[in-house]
Enzyme design. Sequence first.
Site: not given
Length: 219
Positions: A29-31
């Site tokens: 995922t991305n933050f």
Amino acid sequence: CPSNLLAGKRILVTAGPTIEAIDPVRGITNFSSGKMGYAIAQAAIEMGADVTLISGPTALTAPRHCTTIQVTSAQQMHDAVMAEVRGQDVFIAVAAVADYRPREVQSQKIKKHADTLQLELVRNPDILAAVSNLPDRPFCVGFAAESDQLLEHARKKRLQKNVPLLAANLVSEAMGGDDSRIVLIDDHGEHPLPSGSKTLLAHMLLQHMAGMLPPSTTS
Ligand code: C5P
């Protein structure tokens, strides 16, 4: 900012991260907290727009008075956007979409045996580019979160993605928090907004954008 600047406009917003499954318990995922995208959806509602929000997984409560579609992966977000984009006046891509996904999703949890593990990743569709290349495209707004050389990367990204308006911010100033700092980039050049809350920035961005929209033919 109690204005009706976007009355009658239909606005589609993506927000949050995407999660690309590796196996039943793991993902890439991305933050992204989703705060900027939700703030834009909320501000657009307050300015009179008819808003559809397509959101990856976040801890946020969906704004009232808008249609919210929850998705997990980039492919799902792409498909949801493509299903909703017809008839929209504006598309604002705020989501931090994962650029790659594992080639295969394992149906069983991967066990730890070896000291190293390799995952093969394949490119995800670029949702903003897909929308901005539609023949009957809505007015498109992109975001660029960069860790360095903000304006250089952002200018390039606006042209590559073929969008009239791009909001650039530094990862260090934008990710996770309630505040941010944004530079808007359009055909006329760069317009730095004062640093402030994402709510305030959302209103300022939409105000700038409203001045760029073609006059309404329907309402
Ligand atoms: O290419 P990059 O991810 O830096 O571009 C950021 C902009 O493109 C954001 O507006 C983001 O929402 C959008 N984007 C997208 N689909 C992707 C990657 C980025 O819509 N797969």
